[in-house]
Design a protein around this motif. Structure first.
Motif, PDB file in Angstrom:
ATOM      1  N   LYS A  56       1.753   7.125  -6.529  1.00 26.52           N
ATOM      2  CA  LYS A  56       0.674   8.028  -6.888  1.00 26.52           C
ATOM      3  C   LYS A  56       1.099   9.489  -6.650  1.00 26.52           C
ATOM      4  N   GLU A  70       0.912   4.287  -2.743  1.00 21.42           N
ATOM      5  CA  GLU A  70       0.687   5.689  -2.341  1.00 21.42           C
ATOM      6  C   GLU A  70       1.831   6.563  -2.832  1.00 21.42           C
ATOM      7  N   GLU A  71       3.039   6.065  -2.643  1.00 21.91           N
ATOM      8  CA  GLU A  71       4.225   6.843  -2.991  1.00 21.91           C
ATOM      9  C   GLU A  71       4.270   7.097  -4.501  1.00 21.91           C
ATOM     10  N   GLU A 129       0.837  -1.198   0.000  1.00 25.40           N
ATOM     11  CA  GLU A 129       0.000   0.000   0.000  1.00 25.40           C
ATOM     12  C   GLU A 129       0.877   1.255   0.000  1.00 25.40           C
TER      13      GLU A 129
END
Ligand code: AMP
Ligand code: MG
Length: 335
Positions: free
Chosen positions: A317, A314-315, A310
Motif C-alpha cells: 500500500k 501495508e508495504e 499484514e
C-alpha cells in the motif's frame, strides 16, 4: 483487457439475439443465422473470451462458497459444431474441482432398463458445482426422433411409443427442469447452430488432416444425410422446451471464435443472474478469528513480523501511494 466491456448490462445486450423466447415457434435455418450477424476479429474474440473466462472463474468461486445453487450447462448440436472446443475454451479458467463434464453416448443396457431421464438425473451436479452435459436428455427428442428404430428399441410400454410421444416428452422434460430449477439447479441450454456447408468443410478438414482423423467416423457422414430431419427436430425442440425457467440460446456456430465468446457470455449471464455471494461470517466467528490471530502472532520467531501477510499488504500500500504521487497514477497495476 482494458477495452473489453464485460458489464452485466453489456453482456445481456450482446446475448439478446440468441434468446429463444418461450412460446416462440422456431423455424430452422430461417430464424437463426449460423454465421451470426456481427463480426469480431480473432484478436478481439480472444480478448473478450479471456475477460469472460476471468469473470466465470470469479463467479464459480462464489457459487462454490455459497453452496446453494448448481448449474447445468446443456450443449446440443450437429456433429462438428464445436461442442468439445467450446467446453475446452470456455471452461479453461475455472477451477476443475468445481466442474464436471459428462458426455452422453448411445445408452447402455443398464440405462435402457430405466426411465429415459434416469441417466441424466444421475449425472446432475451438486450444489456449488457446474455440470456440463455434452449431449443431454435432449437426445431423447433428437436422435431418438430422427431414427424411429431407436425409440422402438427403448423398452417402453407399447402405448407410450405411439402418437403424442414427442409432445409428452417435451412436457416431461420441461417439468423435470422446472422441478430442478425450483431446487436451485439452473439450466443453461446452448444449441450450437451450424450450417450444412460449414459442417461439410469441417468434415473434410477432419478427413484431410491426419491429426484430426480420429474425430471423424463414417457414422458422422450417415447422420449428415438426415440433416433436414435433424433441423426439424431441433426447431421443434426449441419451440417446445424454451421455458421461462430454462430457456434455450441459439449460438451462431459457423465462426468458432465468435461461438466461444457467445457461449461464454450466456454462461456468464446465468451466473450473474444467480449472483452467488460469499457467506457472511457471523460476529462470534469473527471474534474466534481474532483470538486465532493473536495466538499465531504470538508464535512469531525472532526477527519475523508477527503477521507477515499484514506487513506485506501495508508495504504494498505504501509503495502504491508513492507510485501514484510520482507518476500521477500512470501505469498503476492492480494487485
Ligand atoms: P459422440 O458425441 O460423437 O461421441 O457420439 C455419441 C453418439 O451417441 C451420437 O451419435 C448420439 O446421437 C448418440 N446418442 C446420444 N444419446 C443417445 C440416446 N439417448 N439414444 C441414442 N443415441 C444416443
Ligand atoms: Mg461424433
Amino acid at each position: 483487457m482494458a477495452d473489453v466491456d464485460i458489464r452485466p448490462k453489456r453482456i445481456a445486450e450482446f446475448i439478446e439475439p440468441f434468446y429463444v423466447k418461450p412460446g416462440r415457434r422456431v423455424r430452422l435455418p430461417a430464424d437463426f443465422d449460423p454465421s451470426g450477424t456481427r463480426k469480431v476479429s480473432k484478436g478481439q474474440a480472444k480478448e473478450i473470451l479471456a475477460a469472460g473466462v476471468d469473470l466465470l472463474s470469479e463467479y464459480q468461486d462464489r457459487l462454490a462458497a455459497q453452496d446453494t445453487y448448481g448449474v447445468v450447462i446443456v450443449l446440443q448440436a450437429m456433429d462438428a459444431a464445436g461442442k468439445d472446443g467450446t467446453i475446452k475454451h470456455v471452461m479453461s479458467g475455472v477451477n476443475p474441482q468445481g466442474v464436471t463434464v459428462d458426455s452422453f453416448k448411445v445408452p447402455s443396457a443398464e440405462e435402457l432398463d430405466h426411465d429415459y431421464l434416469w441417466r441424466y438425473q444421475r449425472e446432475l451436479p451438486g450444489r456449488g458445482h457446474i455440470g456440463i452435459f455434452n449431449r443431454s436428455h435432449y437426445e431423447e427428442v433428437l436422435v431418438v426422433r430422427v431414427h424411429p428404430q431407436i425409440l422402438a428399441g427403448q423398452k417402453l410400454p407399447a402405448k407410450m411409443k405411439g402418437r403424442g410421444v414427442w409432445q409428452r416428452r417435451f412436457r416431461e422434460i420441461n417439468d423435470w427442469e422446472r422441478y430442478l430449477t425450483d431446487q436451485g439447479f439452473v439450466f443453461v441450454k446452448l444449441f450450437l447452430n451450424l450450417s450444412k456447408e460449414e459442417q461439410r468443410r469441417r468434415f473434410l478438414a477432419r478427413i484431410d488432416r491426419p491429426e484430426k482423423n480420429w474425430k471423424f467416423s463414417s457414422n458422422d457422414a450417415k447422420e449428415r444425410a438426415f440433416w433436414d430431419d435433424y433441423q426439424k427436430a431441433f426447431a421443434d425442440m426449441l419451440s417446445n422446451t424454451s421455458t421461462e425457467w430454462a430457456p434455450w440460446w441459439v449460438i451462431p456456430a459457423d465462426d468458432k471464435p465468435f461461438a466461444r465468446v457467445a457461449a461464454a457470455a450466456v454462461i456468464a449471464n446465468a451466473l450473474i443472474q444467480i449472483d452467488p455471494k460469499y457467506p457472511k461470517v457471523g460476529k462470534e466467528q469473527l471474534a474466534d478469528l481474532q483470538v486465532a490471530k493473536q495466538t499465531l502472532e504470538g508464535e512469531a520467531p525472532d526477527g519475523a513480523a508477527p503477521d507477515p501477510y499484514e506487513a506485506e499488504v501495508e508495504e504494498k500500500k505504501a509503495g502504491d501511494d508513492g507510485d501514484a504521487k510520482g507518476k500521477k497514477g500512470k501505469g498503476r497495476k492492480k494487485g
